[in-house]
Scaffold this motif. Structure first.
Motif, short mmCIF file in Angstrom:
data_model
loop_
_atom_site.label_atom_id
_atom_site.label_comp_id
_atom_site.label_asym_id
_atom_site.label_seq_id
_atom_site.Cartn_x
_atom_site.Cartn_y
_atom_site.Cartn_z
N TYR A 5 0.80 -1.23 0.00
CA TYR A 5 0.00 0.00 0.00
C TYR A 5 0.83 1.27 0.00
O TYR A 5 0.26 2.36 0.08
N HIS A 6 2.15 1.19 -0.04
CA HIS A 6 2.94 2.43 0.04
C HIS A 6 3.78 2.55 -1.23
O HIS A 6 4.91 2.08 -1.29
N ILE A 7 3.17 3.18 -2.25
CA ILE A 7 3.77 3.26 -3.58
C ILE A 7 3.61 4.68 -4.11
O ILE A 7 2.50 5.21 -4.14
N HIS A 8 4.71 5.27 -4.54
CA HIS A 8 4.70 6.66 -5.04
C HIS A 8 4.59 6.68 -6.57
O HIS A 8 4.57 5.64 -7.22
N THR A 9 4.53 7.89 -7.13
CA THR A 9 4.52 8.06 -8.59
C THR A 9 5.39 9.27 -8.90
O THR A 9 5.71 10.06 -8.00
N ASP A 38 0.72 8.45 -3.15
CA ASP A 38 1.71 9.51 -3.40
C ASP A 38 1.60 10.60 -2.34
O ASP A 38 0.65 10.63 -1.57
N HIS A 39 2.60 11.47 -2.31
CA HIS A 39 2.67 12.51 -1.27
C HIS A 39 1.59 13.58 -1.48
O HIS A 39 1.53 14.21 -2.54
N MET A 40 0.77 13.79 -0.44
CA MET A 40 -0.28 14.82 -0.47
C MET A 40 0.33 16.19 -0.78
O MET A 40 1.38 16.54 -0.24
N ILE A 83 -3.22 7.78 -0.25
CA ILE A 83 -2.35 8.95 -0.22
C ILE A 83 -1.47 8.88 1.03
O ILE A 83 -1.88 8.29 2.03
N GLU A 84 -0.27 9.44 0.93
CA GLU A 84 0.59 9.61 2.11
C GLU A 84 0.51 11.08 2.49
O GLU A 84 1.01 11.94 1.75
N ALA A 85 -0.13 11.36 3.61
CA ALA A 85 -0.38 12.74 4.02
C ALA A 85 0.57 13.13 5.13
O ALA A 85 0.72 12.40 6.11
N SER A 226 6.41 -1.19 1.01
CA SER A 226 7.76 -1.00 0.45
C SER A 226 8.18 0.47 0.36
O SER A 226 9.34 0.78 0.25
N ASP A 227 7.21 1.40 0.33
CA ASP A 227 7.52 2.83 0.10
C ASP A 227 8.30 3.00 -1.20
O ASP A 227 9.28 3.76 -1.27
N ALA A 228 7.85 2.31 -2.26
CA ALA A 228 8.56 2.34 -3.55
C ALA A 228 8.51 3.73 -4.17
O ALA A 228 7.45 4.35 -4.27
N HIS A 229 9.67 4.22 -4.59
CA HIS A 229 9.78 5.44 -5.37
C HIS A 229 10.31 5.12 -6.77
O HIS A 229 10.62 6.02 -7.55
N THR A 230 10.43 3.84 -7.07
CA THR A 230 10.85 3.39 -8.40
C THR A 230 10.16 2.04 -8.62
O THR A 230 9.95 1.29 -7.66
FE FE Z 1 6.33 7.33 1.08
#
Ligand code: FE
Ligand code: ZN
Ligand code: FE
Ligand code: ZN
Length: 269
Positions: A5-9, A38-40, A83-85, A226-230
């Protein structure tokens, strides 16, 4: 059941790859469900930095893309809209208004700032020495507790992010972890077991195993992320996060839809 559930774009300005690639990697990693978080937009609480978060004007595109991908991939994986707020003391009303405007499946609440200081940003690392590591830890955990008690969030993000660069406090953190777990339990939040710390100088999962155990003692649910940023980091090391959960006595995890925990399933490393 396997979930991340922790995936960025790349909309946040510091992640790479296309959203499809994140989904493809989630499928390749054998996940049953994934969520973008993604980051709010920082404009919500009065700052602006397009290298740190999405912009308000990106929200429609973000929401549309998640819905589109959910439809395209509906036979292969479930995709959630999260969302990650940032939690910013004093900005609860602004953050709450924003979160109610969008029908998120879940909200990860994270602390990346102490006052104006972005303490997890390598550019401002000298702040640890200047303020004293123990003071920084104390201030950080106080804001983490406030974030849980704000009632704004479903999942507390990287609950000991303050260790990111390997700074260690003098004092024993066990009593702090007990207080935190008690506060999480009272507030009804869950805690993520986030593997991105393994890829940072500290080289450890967030949070510390003693906090994962305290969460078990107080009945606080956990979820591996995972907090994936890639794209290649989607699902990365989640077996280690699940193993930490199971070794700490947790046996179940959950999914979220429309900000309610819906499916509860057995955790298997
Ligand atoms: Fe994050
Ligand atoms: Zn980020
Ligand atoms: Fe974060
Ligand atoms: Zn994060």
């Amino acid at each position: 059941m396997r979930v991340d559930y922790h995936i960025h774009t790349k909309l946040c300005g510091h992640a790479d790859g296309e959203m499809e690639e994140y989904v493809e990697q989630a499928i390749a990693a054998g996940l049953d469900e994934m969520g973008f978080s993604d980051h709010m937009p920082m404009e919500v609480w009065g700052r602006h930095d397009p290298t740190l978060t999405m912009r308000l004007q990106d929200m429609i595109e973000y929401h549309d893309r998640v819905k589109e991908l959910r439809h395209w991939y509906r036979d292969r994986i479930r995709i959630k809209f999260g969302i990650e707020a940032d939690y910013v003391p004093g900005k609860e009303r602004e953050i709450g208004d924003f979160l109610r405007e969008w029908n998120f499946d879940y909200v990860i609440g994270s602390v990346h700032f102490l006052g104006d200081w972005g303490f997890d940003d390598p550019r401002y690392m000298e702040g640890y020495e200047r303020r004293g590591v123990d003071n920084v830890y104390y201030a950080f955990f106080k804001v983490i507790r406030m974030s849980a008690e704000s009632g704004l969030f479903d999942i507390i993000g990287h609950a000991d992010l303050v260790k990111k660069f390997g700074h260690r406090p003098e004092r024993d953190l066990k009593p702090e972890f007990d207080d935190l777990a008690a506060s999480f339990a009272r507030s009804g939040v869950a805690v993520e077991i986030n593997t991105s710390g393994l890829r940072k100088p500290v080289g450890e999962i967030y949070p510390h195993p003693a906090l994962v155990r305290a969460c078990r003692e107080y009945g606080v649910p956990v979820i591996a992320t995972s907090d994936a940023h890639t794209p290649g980091d989607v699902g990365r090391d989640l077996h280690l996060a699940r193993k930490l959960a199971v070794d700490s006595g947790h046996s179940r995890s959950f999914t979220l839809t429309g900000r309610k925990r819906d499916i509860h399933y057995d955790l298997q490393p």
